[in-house]
Design a protein around this motif. Sequence first.
Motif, PDB file in Angstrom:
ATOM      1  N   LYS A  37       0.818  -1.221   0.000  1.00  0.00           N
ATOM      2  CA  LYS A  37       0.000   0.000   0.000  1.00  0.00           C
ATOM      3  C   LYS A  37       0.857   1.279   0.000  1.00  0.00           C
ATOM      4  CE  LYS A  37      -2.037  -1.393   3.788  1.00  0.00           C
ATOM      5  NZ  LYS A  37      -1.450  -2.725   4.027  1.00  0.00           N
ATOM      6  N   PHE A  79      -4.533   2.602  19.434  1.00  0.00           N
ATOM      7  CA  PHE A  79      -4.035   2.804  18.069  1.00  0.00           C
ATOM      8  C   PHE A  79      -5.209   2.965  17.106  1.00  0.00           C
ATOM      9  CE2 PHE A  79      -3.185   0.938  13.891  1.00  0.00           C
ATOM     10  CZ  PHE A  79      -2.166   1.770  13.451  1.00  0.00           C
ATOM     11  N   ARG A  80      -6.221   2.109  17.257  1.00  0.00           N
ATOM     12  CA  ARG A  80      -7.366   2.157  16.337  1.00  0.00           C
ATOM     13  C   ARG A  80      -8.126   3.481  16.477  1.00  0.00           C
ATOM     14  NH1 ARG A  80      -5.699  -1.276  12.693  1.00  0.00           N
ATOM     15  NH2 ARG A  80      -5.302  -3.340  13.523  1.00  0.00           N
ATOM     16  N   THR A 100      -3.636   3.258   3.613  1.00  0.00           N
ATOM     17  CA  THR A 100      -4.161   2.991   4.958  1.00  0.00           C
ATOM     18  C   THR A 100      -3.379   1.824   5.576  1.00  0.00           C
ATOM     19  OG1 THR A 100      -5.808   1.376   4.207  1.00  0.00           O
ATOM     20  CG2 THR A 100      -6.472   3.701   4.223  1.00  0.00           C
ATOM     21  N   GLY A 103      -5.517  -2.708   8.934  1.00  0.00           N
ATOM     22  CA  GLY A 103      -6.743  -2.934   9.701  1.00  0.00           C
ATOM     23  C   GLY A 103      -7.764  -1.809   9.569  1.00  0.00           C
ATOM     24  N   LEU A 142       1.622  -6.694  15.000  1.00  0.00           N
ATOM     25  CA  LEU A 142       0.763  -7.884  14.917  1.00  0.00           C
ATOM     26  C   LEU A 142       1.546  -9.129  14.514  1.00  0.00           C
ATOM     27  CD1 LEU A 142      -2.475  -6.408  13.258  1.00  0.00           C
ATOM     28  CD2 LEU A 142      -1.992  -6.797  15.678  1.00  0.00           C
ATOM     29  N   GLN A 155      -5.812 -13.666   8.703  1.00  0.00           N
ATOM     30  CA  GLN A 155      -6.326 -12.348   8.288  1.00  0.00           C
ATOM     31  C   GLN A 155      -6.985 -12.433   6.916  1.00  0.00           C
ATOM     32  OE1 GLN A 155      -3.254  -9.363   8.534  1.00  0.00           O
ATOM     33  NE2 GLN A 155      -3.602  -9.058  10.721  1.00  0.00           N
TER      34      GLN A 155
HETATM   35  C1  S3P Z   1      -2.039  -3.363  10.813  1.00  0.00           C
HETATM   36  C2  S3P Z   1      -1.228  -3.042   9.740  1.00  0.00           C
HETATM   37  C3  S3P Z   1      -0.143  -2.069   9.830  1.00  0.00           C
HETATM   38  C4  S3P Z   1      -0.377  -1.077  10.990  1.00  0.00           C
HETATM   39  C5  S3P Z   1      -0.673  -1.794  12.250  1.00  0.00           C
HETATM   40  C6  S3P Z   1      -1.885  -2.723  12.153  1.00  0.00           C
HETATM   41  C7  S3P Z   1      -3.118  -4.350  10.598  1.00  0.00           C
HETATM   42  O1  S3P Z   1      -0.008  -1.347   8.621  1.00  0.00           O
HETATM   43  O2  S3P Z   1      -1.432  -0.202  10.673  1.00  0.00           O
HETATM   44  O3  S3P Z   1       0.456  -2.516  12.599  1.00  0.00           O
HETATM   45  O4  S3P Z   1      -4.053  -4.413  11.421  1.00  0.00           O
HETATM   46  O5  S3P Z   1      -3.082  -5.067   9.573  1.00  0.00           O
HETATM   47  P1  S3P Z   1       0.528  -2.022   7.239  1.00  0.00           P
HETATM   48  O6  S3P Z   1      -0.621  -2.723   6.599  1.00  0.00           O
HETATM   49  O7  S3P Z   1       0.986  -0.841   6.446  1.00  0.00           O
HETATM   50  O8  S3P Z   1       1.645  -2.947   7.600  1.00  0.00           O
END
Ligand code: S3P
Length: 196
Positions: A37, A79-80, A100, A103, A142, A155
Amino acid sequence: MSGDPPPDRSAAPRPDRVDPLSDLGTIALVGLMGSGKSSVGRRLARALGLPFHDADAEIEKAAGRSVADIFAERGEAEFRRGERKVIARLLSGPAHVLATGGGAFLDAHTRALLKDKALVVWLQADLATLVQRVSRRTTRPLLVGKNAREVLEAQMAQRHPIYAEAELTIDAGRGSHGDAVEAIVAALRGPRRTAA
Ligand code: S3P
């Protein structure tokens, strides 16, 4: 007035001449960790002449600490919350390409906002490619201390049906990031499915 010459329409804009890329608004990239991304987003922004924003980088800037530290010190829920706020702020600004975090699109509020304010593109990639790409960075909270293949496989099962709500799906697997950008630009020039 019957003697008037017919109007000259040669200079009038013709709908088939309007560049379909000229007024797309914000383009948001969603997809699993390792789908590319940020790298694809940066190149896509350059190709379209738009600014680029990376949601995770903006969250880090706003919090004054890394994503890994936010997870470790404040937990994923915090974080969310930050992610929701930052993406809402970016979407209220001028058109750009937005990468983005993996998640973000899972959150119902953020998903609705993204679908409303941006053209959402899912970068879909196969498991082997994702596993190989995430192995280059060891700081994803994660994945720390976990088997990346197992996490990403779980996932995929949970998130793919949600990413599938994106307006466009692009194969961002075995090809290069440049290939993914080309595929996105080609898809943006073509007909798109209307929002569900
Ligand atoms: C997450 C992906 C991460 C980051 C966080 C959580 C997720 O971003 O936002 O660690 O939930 O898949 P990237 O997709 O850029 O690695």
